[in-house]
Design an enzyme around this catalytic site. Structure first.
Site: not given
Length: 549
Positions: A20, A122, A279, A281, A283-284, A380
């Site tokens: 990244r 992300s 978010d 992308d 995934d959160r 997480e």
């Protein structure tokens, strides 16, 4: 000269979420060349690892990031990734449009591919992009794969014939579009963790969803439909992809109320009590709930308490008579709240910790599943949640619809999410945490800070006190030291490429300092863990998390 050195004298390395960096020119930036080089290295490594690589194929997905100045976009980088492999006669499952990150690991498993790549940064700032690699098990790559791939990249840095040909995805017979199959299968699998479809169909609760200018809108709408809900109300200014993220200061829902402004105002207007935010992308997940005219934005740790209670309660209500609670697992990263540990101790299931980063969770979950264990939930603290095991990575799409079902169920009991959270803490013990970060753009400064902690009063001597509070144990994941172990060696794997030190205080506070694997941040995490009967905040000499700093 400094600028040239910064751009050309170092190479991208794998952090907690793949490669990244900012988009731009240079070997340590994300651009056409570095993506081609990375894919050539991956090809070389996969060819060595899998004799059936050219039968099983490779998955490529992408989000909606882009930058006009460098003519760089996720879709273009994804096409170049596919081109490297197609030119070498590898079948490629290339999504025909943008998808949530969880679709790539899900597709790797469903299609039995050897690996996959998602082009995304992300929730990072708009200038960034990234390259996230998944192994055949559907989890992000961990060591030694990452180190071996870097070696392979360095062995073949010159682009091969065909590697630049991004049009191969439109012409090669080896390219397939898995979009419809994967989307349909994903939504069908999602129904496995839907427990109250009738309630969902009847509820009067309204939900607002913001996708933060990213990929989430269409897929969250489909997920709500799969659970029997009316579609959530989208934030019109944020529902369509926009690589400039024009309505937010930064595209990270973890920043809380300041970046959720548009969704909260829309919810007030529409009389919706719950806001879910994925978010860019998807995934959160961030969640906010309206109560008495103001909004509570839940932390990742608070949401984990709710998800942990919910997933275990649903399992208990629906498991077979001969099901053994000792076969059930939940996981969290070591810098996350210990609330799942408290629930596990009381309810009898197993709780495990991993290093920070969902790559460690995903790999460990796969090991547990392969050994006949049942994993209900993992998380997480940075609002990453895995409900069920269809996807061995964090997944904001499934988390959004699970929280909606939970809120609907609790509404029938005249409870809000916030009220249920208090009930959970009163049952299992209050867990009060504080998590934040400092920005630091100079790696040598970060290294000096951590070296000072390792050589505090004398060489190889850590601090023994923080103010008036006694430090009982120190664990240093970077060096592998753990004073709480008989042999002084850390049980968790050593991670020399990042900085991380945890201090356990005599009074039960746990505080960790670590560097981010994706951003120029020194992060800190602290938590006070109380037993269920301990509810007084007036105890003297109790170190509260904000006092650590």
């Amino acid at each position: 000269h400094k600028e040239l050195r910064d751009r050309l004298c170092c190479r991208l390395t794998f952090g907690t979420a793949g490669l990244r960096s900012a988009m731009g020119a240079g070997f340590c930036y994300i651009n056409d060349l570095t993506v081609i080089q990375s894919t050539q290295g991956i090809y070389k490594y996969l060819e060595r690892c899998f004799s059936d690589f050219k039968q099983r194929g490779f998955v490529v997905g992408y989000d909606t990031r882009g930058q006009v100045t460098s003519n760089c976009s996720s879709k273009k980088l994804a096409k170049l990734t596919a081109a490297v492999l197609l030119a070498k006669d590898v079948p490629v499952y290339f999504f025909s449009t943008y998808v949530p990150t969880p679709f790539v690991p899900y597709a790797v498993q469903q299609l039995k591919a050897v690996a996959g790549v998602m082009i995304t940064a992300s929730h990072n700032r708009k200038e960034d992009n990234g390259y996230k690699v998944y192994w055949e098990n559907g989890a992000q790559i961990t060591s030694p794969h990452d180190k071996e791939i870097i070696k392979c990249i360095e062995e073949c840095v010159e682009p091969w014939n065909g590697s630049w040909n991004e049009n191969l995805v439109d012409t090669s017979p080896l390219r397939q579009d898995p979009l419809k199959k994967i989307c349909d299968c994903y939504m069908e699998d999602l129904k496995r963790i839907c427990y109250h479809r009738e309630l969902n169909m009847q509820t009067n609760l309204k939900f607002v969803h913001t996708s933060f200018h990213g990929v989430g809108h269409d897929y969250v709408q489909l997920a709500f439909k799969a659970f029997g809900f009316q579609p959530p109300i989208p934030v019109p200014e944020q529902k369509d992809p926009d690589p400039d993220f024009s309505t937010v200061r930064c595209p990270n829902p973890e920043e809380g109320e300041s970046v959720l402004e548009l969704s909260l105002r829309l919810a007030e207007k529409e009389n919706a009590r719950v806001v879910v935010a994925t978010d860019p992308d998807a995934d959160r997940l961030a969640v906010a709930e309206q109560q008495n005219g103001c909004w509570k934005v839940f932390t990742g740790n608070e949401l984990a308490a709710l998800f942990g209670w919910w997933m275990f309660s649903c399992w208990k209500e629906n498991c077979s008579e001969d099901a053994d609670v000792k076969n059930v697992y939940m996981l969290a990263t070591t810098v996350s709240s210990k609330i799942l540990r408290a629930i596990a101790l009381k309810e009898g299931f197993h709780f495990e910790e991993t290093l920070p980063g969902f790559k460690w969770i995903g790999s460990r979950v796969k090991d547990l599943l392969d050994n006949g264990k049942e994993v209900l939930f993992a998380f997480e603290e940075s609002i990453g949640f895995m409900c069920g095991t269809s996807v061995l990575d964090k997944d904001g799409v499934s988390a959004a619809v699970v929280i909606a079902e939970m809120a609907t169920y609790l509404e029938g009991k005249n409870l809000t999410l916030a009220q249920k959270l208090i009930e959970i803490y009163e049952t299992y013990g209050y867990h009060i945490s504080k998590t934040s970060y400092f920005l630091c753009y100079d790696p040598p400064t970060i290294k000096r800070i951590f070296e000072k902690l390792r050589n505090f009063d004398a060489p190889q001597s850590y601090p023994k006190f923080c103010g008036i509070y006694n430090i009982l144990h120190v664990r240093d994941i970077t060096t592998g030291y753990d004073s709480s172990q008989p042999n002084k060696k850390s049980v968790l794997p050593v991670s020399k490429s990042s900085q991380m030190i945890t201090f356990t205080f005599q009074n039960g506070c746990v505080a960790t300092l670590r560097t981010s694997g994706t951003e120029p941040k020194i992060k800190y995490y602290a938590e006070m863990c109380a037993l269920p009967e301990q509810r007084s905040y007036s105890l003297k000499h109790v170190l509260l998390p904000h006092e650590v700093y």
